[in-house]
Design a protein around this motif. Structure first.
Motif, PDB file in Angstrom:
ATOM      1  N   ILE A 168       0.863  -1.195   0.000  1.00 49.49           N
ATOM      2  CA  ILE A 168       0.000   0.000   0.000  1.00 49.49           C
ATOM      3  C   ILE A 168       0.894   1.239   0.000  1.00 49.49           C
ATOM      4  O   ILE A 168       1.816   1.336   0.815  1.00 49.49           O
ATOM      5  CB  ILE A 168      -1.003   0.070   1.180  1.00 49.49           C
ATOM      6  CG1 ILE A 168      -0.392  -0.388   2.494  1.00 49.49           C
ATOM      7  CG2 ILE A 168      -2.279  -0.646   0.908  1.00 49.49           C
ATOM      8  CD1 ILE A 168      -1.369  -0.236   3.663  1.00 49.49           C
ATOM      9  N   ALA A 169       0.584   2.144  -0.909  1.00 55.74           N
ATOM     10  CA  ALA A 169       1.485   3.280  -1.071  1.00 55.74           C
ATOM     11  C   ALA A 169       0.761   4.481  -1.644  1.00 55.74           C
ATOM     12  O   ALA A 169      -0.337   4.373  -2.187  1.00 55.74           O
ATOM     13  CB  ALA A 169       2.625   2.886  -2.012  1.00 55.74           C
ATOM     14  N   SER A 170       1.432   5.611  -1.512  1.00 54.77           N
ATOM     15  CA  SER A 170       1.015   6.810  -2.214  1.00 54.77           C
ATOM     16  C   SER A 170       2.257   7.354  -2.897  1.00 54.77           C
ATOM     17  O   SER A 170       3.341   7.365  -2.305  1.00 54.77           O
ATOM     18  CB  SER A 170       0.480   7.817  -1.196  1.00 54.77           C
ATOM     19  OG  SER A 170       0.212   9.025  -1.842  1.00 54.77           O
ATOM     20  N   ASP A 171       2.110   7.756  -4.144  1.00 51.83           N
ATOM     21  CA  ASP A 171       3.283   8.233  -4.871  1.00 51.83           C
ATOM     22  C   ASP A 171       2.872   9.280  -5.896  1.00 51.83           C
ATOM     23  O   ASP A 171       1.721   9.311  -6.337  1.00 51.83           O
ATOM     24  CB  ASP A 171       3.970   7.046  -5.570  1.00 51.83           C
ATOM     25  CG  ASP A 171       5.356   7.407  -6.081  1.00 51.83           C
ATOM     26  OD1 ASP A 171       6.028   8.256  -5.461  1.00 51.83           O
ATOM     27  OD2 ASP A 171       5.783   6.834  -7.103  1.00 51.83           O
ATOM     28  N   MET A 211       3.785   1.582 -13.752  1.00 50.30           N
ATOM     29  CA  MET A 211       3.868   1.107 -12.360  1.00 50.30           C
ATOM     30  C   MET A 211       3.049  -0.183 -12.206  1.00 50.30           C
ATOM     31  O   MET A 211       3.506  -1.151 -11.595  1.00 50.30           O
ATOM     32  CB  MET A 211       3.306   2.162 -11.399  1.00 50.30           C
ATOM     33  CG  MET A 211       4.091   3.428 -11.327  1.00 50.30           C
ATOM     34  SD  MET A 211       5.598   3.272 -10.352  1.00 50.30           S
ATOM     35  CE  MET A 211       4.970   3.593  -8.712  1.00 50.30           C
ATOM     36  N   ALA A 212       1.834  -0.192 -12.785  1.00 51.17           N
ATOM     37  CA  ALA A 212       0.971  -1.373 -12.658  1.00 51.17           C
ATOM     38  C   ALA A 212       1.616  -2.576 -13.349  1.00 51.17           C
ATOM     39  O   ALA A 212       1.623  -3.687 -12.800  1.00 51.17           O
ATOM     40  CB  ALA A 212      -0.402  -1.075 -13.252  1.00 51.17           C
ATOM     41  N   SER A 229      -4.340  -8.056  -8.160  1.00 48.13           N
ATOM     42  CA  SER A 229      -5.322  -7.093  -7.631  1.00 48.13           C
ATOM     43  C   SER A 229      -4.712  -5.701  -7.529  1.00 48.13           C
ATOM     44  O   SER A 229      -4.863  -5.018  -6.502  1.00 48.13           O
ATOM     45  CB  SER A 229      -5.816  -7.532  -6.245  1.00 48.13           C
ATOM     46  OG  SER A 229      -6.299  -8.834  -6.272  1.00 48.13           O
ATOM     47  N   VAL A 230      -4.033  -5.281  -8.560  1.00 49.89           N
ATOM     48  CA  VAL A 230      -3.362  -3.973  -8.536  1.00 49.89           C
ATOM     49  C   VAL A 230      -4.411  -2.866  -8.734  1.00 49.89           C
ATOM     50  O   VAL A 230      -5.189  -2.909  -9.673  1.00 49.89           O
ATOM     51  CB  VAL A 230      -2.289  -3.894  -9.647  1.00 49.89           C
ATOM     52  CG1 VAL A 230      -1.673  -2.504  -9.707  1.00 49.89           C
ATOM     53  CG2 VAL A 230      -1.214  -4.965  -9.426  1.00 49.89           C
ATOM     54  N   GLU A 231      -4.429  -1.936  -7.799  1.00 45.98           N
ATOM     55  CA  GLU A 231      -5.378  -0.804  -7.887  1.00 45.98           C
ATOM     56  C   GLU A 231      -4.601   0.498  -7.901  1.00 45.98           C
ATOM     57  O   GLU A 231      -3.687   0.680  -7.100  1.00 45.98           O
ATOM     58  CB  GLU A 231      -6.265  -0.742  -6.637  1.00 45.98           C
ATOM     59  CG  GLU A 231      -7.351  -1.773  -6.566  1.00 45.98           C
ATOM     60  CD  GLU A 231      -8.019  -1.705  -5.190  1.00 45.98           C
ATOM     61  OE1 GLU A 231      -8.124  -0.609  -4.598  1.00 45.98           O
ATOM     62  OE2 GLU A 231      -8.405  -2.770  -4.703  1.00 45.98           O
ATOM     63  N   ALA A 235      -1.757  -3.418  -3.963  1.00 46.01           N
ATOM     64  CA  ALA A 235      -1.550  -4.661  -4.702  1.00 46.01           C
ATOM     65  C   ALA A 235      -1.334  -5.775  -3.688  1.00 46.01           C
ATOM     66  O   ALA A 235      -0.902  -5.534  -2.560  1.00 46.01           O
ATOM     67  CB  ALA A 235      -0.348  -4.540  -5.622  1.00 46.01           C
ATOM     68  N   VAL A 236      -1.671  -6.986  -4.105  1.00 48.41           N
ATOM     69  CA  VAL A 236      -1.536  -8.148  -3.212  1.00 48.41           C
ATOM     70  C   VAL A 236      -0.524  -9.094  -3.847  1.00 48.41           C
ATOM     71  O   VAL A 236      -0.605  -9.377  -5.057  1.00 48.41           O
ATOM     72  CB  VAL A 236      -2.897  -8.864  -3.078  1.00 48.41           C
ATOM     73  CG1 VAL A 236      -2.785 -10.088  -2.167  1.00 48.41           C
ATOM     74  CG2 VAL A 236      -3.956  -7.900  -2.549  1.00 48.41           C
TER      75      VAL A 236
END
Ligand SMILES: C[S@@+](CC[C@H](N)C(=O)[O-])C[C@H]1O[C@@H](n2cnc3c(N)ncnc32)[C@H](O)[C@@H]1O
Length: 259
Positions: free
Chosen positions: A147-150, A181-182, A192-194, A256-257
């Protein structure tokens, strides 16, 4: 580690970022944005790796308010880590919030150890995103969460350089577009990339920050930066607002998982 790493986030930079986002926080929105990044995720009892932890405000929050069992913060700047250690010590959390100096992945941490890899406002400083995500896939347990913010690259030719008043000589910026990035996350073994675009929210925050800087933070900021430093901070913040409004940059929440 390169020779410029010690110059990244010097004391005056840290002081003005904390003035905007609160003690211990060096990136947009401070604790409120940490809550937004973690919304709906139960972190109780989990071991978290924080990439680009800065001075530790986020890491202490993850333990104190979100119930994480432990956080290991990694950063390139020893002086920031020292402040983080002192902060954790003052909070009585030095056993659960720890810090380590790291230049680049692969990180000196065990395989399949962490439940969560977290990052806020730091991945744009790491040029090799595929290498980073491959190493996070190694550090995380199967099923572990990223989990991130960028700051991602938006529709402009410019990357995030000079955001928030950084000079180019101070720190490296290497933003990547969301699609890249995805793809790199999938390639590294994540599913499950969001990608949640936060441009609207950041634009609102950046405008509010600009008026706070011109208003109630003005006197304190001039004390810290001097008149000239203050004026250049204001003009850099106005630039950040413009780049957000033009969608040249795309602040994004990423989840993402690991498969
Ligand atoms: C905007 S600050 C965010 C700090 C913290 N995450 C927060 O939100 O308060 C970015 C951080 O990334 C760190 N950084 C820069 N290059 C890095 C790298 N290659 N690896 C890890 N951290 C890095 C900086 O030293 C700085 O602490």
């Amino acid at each position: 580690m390169n020779d410029t790493s010690a110059l990244q986030y010097p004391e005056a930079t840290v002081a003005r970022l904390e003035l905007l986002w609160g003690e211990g926080f060096l990136s947009v929105g401070g604790p409120a944005e940490v809550s937004a990044i973690c919304r709906g995720v139960d972190l109780h009892g989990l071991d978290i790796l924080d990439i680009g932890c800065g001075i530790g405000g986020v890491d202490i929050l993850l333990v104190k308010d979100f119930g994480a069992a432990s956080v290991l913060g990694l950063d390139v700047s020893e002086h920031l880590l020292d402040w983080g250690r002192a902060r954790a010590d003052r909070a009585g959390l030095s056993g659960r919030v720890t810090f380590r100096l790291c230049a680049a992945p692969p990180y000196p941490v065990p395989d399949r150890y962490f439940d969560v890899a977290f990052s806020k406002g730091a991945i744009l400083h790491i040029p090799d995103k595929p290498g980073l995500f491959r190493d996070l896939a190694r550090c995380l347990k199967p099923g572990g969460l990223f989990i991130a913010s960028d700051w991602l690259k938006g529709n402009g030719a410019t990357v995030a350089g000079s955001l928030n008043g950084f000079g180019a000589a101070e720190i490296t910026f290497e933003s990547a577009p969301a699609g890249e990035m995805a793809a790199a996350l999938h390639e590294a073994g994540f599913t499950s990339v969001e990608m949640r675009d936060r441009t609207e929210q950041y634009l609102k925050i950046a405008r509010q920050d600009l008026s706070r800087m011109k208003g109630r933070l003005r006197t304190k900021a001039i004390e810290l930066l001097g008149d000239e430093g203050f004026e250049s901070w204001i003009s850099a913040q106005a630039g950040t607002v413009a780049r957000l409004a033009e969608r040249q940059v795309q602040p994004t929440h990423i989840r993402a998982v690991l498969r």
